[in-house]
Every structure is written in C-alpha cells, then in structure tokens.
Motif scaffolding. Sequence first.
Motif, PDB file in Angstrom:
ATOM      1  N   GLU A  27       0.856  -1.185   0.000  1.00  0.00           N
ATOM      2  CA  GLU A  27       0.000   0.000   0.000  1.00  0.00           C
ATOM      3  C   GLU A  27       0.889   1.231   0.000  1.00  0.00           C
ATOM      4  OE1 GLU A  27      -4.146  -1.230   1.933  1.00  0.00           O
ATOM      5  OE2 GLU A  27      -2.631  -0.770   3.429  1.00  0.00           O
ATOM      6  N   THR A  29       1.143   5.004   1.760  1.00  0.00           N
ATOM      7  CA  THR A  29       0.651   5.877   2.822  1.00  0.00           C
ATOM      8  C   THR A  29       1.588   7.067   2.947  1.00  0.00           C
ATOM      9  OG1 THR A  29      -0.313   4.021   4.025  1.00  0.00           O
ATOM     10  CG2 THR A  29       0.090   6.012   5.290  1.00  0.00           C
ATOM     11  N   TYR A  76      -1.962   8.499  -1.184  1.00  0.00           N
ATOM     12  CA  TYR A  76      -2.550   7.316  -0.553  1.00  0.00           C
ATOM     13  C   TYR A  76      -3.055   6.347  -1.610  1.00  0.00           C
ATOM     14  CZ  TYR A  76      -2.323  10.004   3.721  1.00  0.00           C
ATOM     15  OH  TYR A  76      -1.858  10.728   4.774  1.00  0.00           O
ATOM     16  N   TYR A  78      -4.480   2.522  -1.370  1.00  0.00           N
ATOM     17  CA  TYR A  78      -4.800   1.387  -0.512  1.00  0.00           C
ATOM     18  C   TYR A  78      -5.342   0.228  -1.326  1.00  0.00           C
ATOM     19  CZ  TYR A  78      -4.145   4.506   3.464  1.00  0.00           C
ATOM     20  OH  TYR A  78      -3.610   5.366   4.391  1.00  0.00           O
ATOM     21  N   PRO A  80      -7.390  -2.591   0.151  1.00  0.00           N
ATOM     22  CA  PRO A  80      -8.001  -3.145   1.363  1.00  0.00           C
ATOM     23  C   PRO A  80      -7.999  -4.673   1.384  1.00  0.00           C
ATOM     24  CG  PRO A  80      -9.343  -1.368   0.482  1.00  0.00           C
ATOM     25  CD  PRO A  80      -8.301  -1.666  -0.547  1.00  0.00           C
ATOM     26  N   GLU A 107     -10.587  -4.365   7.044  1.00  0.00           N
ATOM     27  CA  GLU A 107      -9.145  -4.476   7.250  1.00  0.00           C
ATOM     28  C   GLU A 107      -8.881  -5.353   8.473  1.00  0.00           C
ATOM     29  OE1 GLU A 107      -7.011  -3.383   5.127  1.00  0.00           O
ATOM     30  OE2 GLU A 107      -7.693  -1.481   4.277  1.00  0.00           O
ATOM     31  N   ASN A 116      -1.926   2.716  10.656  1.00  0.00           N
ATOM     32  CA  ASN A 116      -2.622   2.990   9.398  1.00  0.00           C
ATOM     33  C   ASN A 116      -4.096   2.625   9.483  1.00  0.00           C
ATOM     34  OD1 ASN A 116      -0.389   4.003   8.100  1.00  0.00           O
ATOM     35  ND2 ASN A 116       0.124   2.081   7.103  1.00  0.00           N
ATOM     36  N   ASP A 117      -4.412   1.446  10.017  1.00  0.00           N
ATOM     37  CA  ASP A 117      -5.798   0.982  10.050  1.00  0.00           C
ATOM     38  C   ASP A 117      -6.676   1.817  10.976  1.00  0.00           C
ATOM     39  OD1 ASP A 117      -5.282  -1.078   8.228  1.00  0.00           O
ATOM     40  OD2 ASP A 117      -4.753  -2.483   9.796  1.00  0.00           O
ATOM     41  N   LYS A 121      -6.205   5.193   7.583  1.00  0.00           N
ATOM     42  CA  LYS A 121      -7.256   4.600   6.756  1.00  0.00           C
ATOM     43  C   LYS A 121      -8.631   5.007   7.272  1.00  0.00           C
ATOM     44  CE  LYS A 121      -4.667   0.607   5.153  1.00  0.00           C
ATOM     45  NZ  LYS A 121      -4.588  -0.863   5.149  1.00  0.00           N
ATOM     46  N   TYR A 125     -11.010   6.737   4.635  1.00  0.00           N
ATOM     47  CA  TYR A 125     -12.254   6.061   4.257  1.00  0.00           C
ATOM     48  C   TYR A 125     -13.477   6.908   4.621  1.00  0.00           C
ATOM     49  CZ  TYR A 125      -9.367   1.841   3.576  1.00  0.00           C
ATOM     50  OH  TYR A 125      -8.428   0.930   3.160  1.00  0.00           O
ATOM     51  N   TYR A 133     -16.821   0.717   7.348  1.00  0.00           N
ATOM     52  CA  TYR A 133     -15.411   0.361   7.523  1.00  0.00           C
ATOM     53  C   TYR A 133     -15.329  -0.552   8.735  1.00  0.00           C
ATOM     54  CZ  TYR A 133     -10.405   0.853   8.582  1.00  0.00           C
ATOM     55  OH  TYR A 133      -9.075   0.599   8.869  1.00  0.00           O
TER      56      TYR A 133
END
Length: 188
Positions: A27, A29, A76, A78, A80, A107, A116-117, A121, A125, A133
């Motif tokens: 990914e 970031t 960014y 991603y 997922p 995720e 990140n999550d 993210k 999101y 999410y």
Amino acid sequence: MATILMDLPSAWDALDGVNLPRGYHVEITDGKIIMTPQGESRSDILLEAAPQIKKQLAGQGKLLTDVMIDFPSHLYGYAPDLTVVAPGSERNSRGRFEWHSLEAVIEVVSKSTRDNDFTKKFRMYAECAIPVYVIIDPSDNTCTIHSNPTRTGVYVDQEQIAFGEDLVLPLEGREIVVKTDGFPRSES
C-alpha cells in the motif's frame, strides 16, 4: 453507482511496471510504499470471511481482496484486505475501481499496520464517504463496525463485537452476515 471518470493522479501510478514480490501486502501511505508480510491470522480470517460475503452478495456487487483502489490522492493508495464494490460499478480508465464505488472495506490489523488501520485509513475512508469500515483485530478478538461517515474524517457510529458473534455489514438495501466463530483467537 455511476463511475465519474477523473484524470486525478493515482498513488498507484508510482508502481506502474514494477514487479512486486509475492507474499507481501503493498500500500502507499503518505507517499511512501509500505510492504507488509502477510500474517497467518490475517490469512485465516480472510479465508473464513471472504466465501461467506461472496455467497451472500450473489451477484449484487463484487468482493475484492488486496486489490488496488484509486483514492482521490496521489499520496494514498490502498488495497483493502476485503472490499465490497457496489452493484453496477465500473472501472476507471486505469482499469481500477475508485473510492466512490465502495460499499464496505474490511481491514485485518496487525502490529505493523495498526496506526494505518486505526488512524490514516479510518480518516481517508470516512472522508471518501465509504459507508462501512470494519476493523478486525485478532490481538483482542474483536471486530469494530464503523458507519455513517463524515467528510471531516470520522465515522459517527461504531459497534464492537467479539469473535464468535455475528459480524453484520449494513450495506445499501441489504445486510451481509459473517460468522466469526471460525476466526483464530489470540491467547494474549
């Protein structure tokens, strides 16, 4: 959902023509390419959840795993762990789905992807108005469903369930139920 063709640069353009190693989740970031080895718990959870989701979609949308999505940012990119693409969505001129085609993103966190999550993210999101999410956290045996995103980068609603309970994805006009009793549990 109709596709809006845009010539926005994609963070993924930086990797055009690059042969990426197998066994890594890639990914982008903050403009940095992040390669994370795929863990066994993550793999087990995805192998457990994906067939359940795909069966219930029954042609009403598409399920992707680790597939590049174009977000409205060159910093960014991603891919997922699991993505539910809305029925009728079309790929852009690059052959990828864009953020506005997504109904849900799931995720599975690991120690190396936690920040990140849970922050980057989460914010991206929500800003992109992805309706659902879900963060699956094998370290504490929970799934957290975030819904009702705002353009300010937060989700208004949050529900946490323990592994063993049903994970309900509230999609547009339907629900997908994922049995989590087969998810591997952390002993810590």
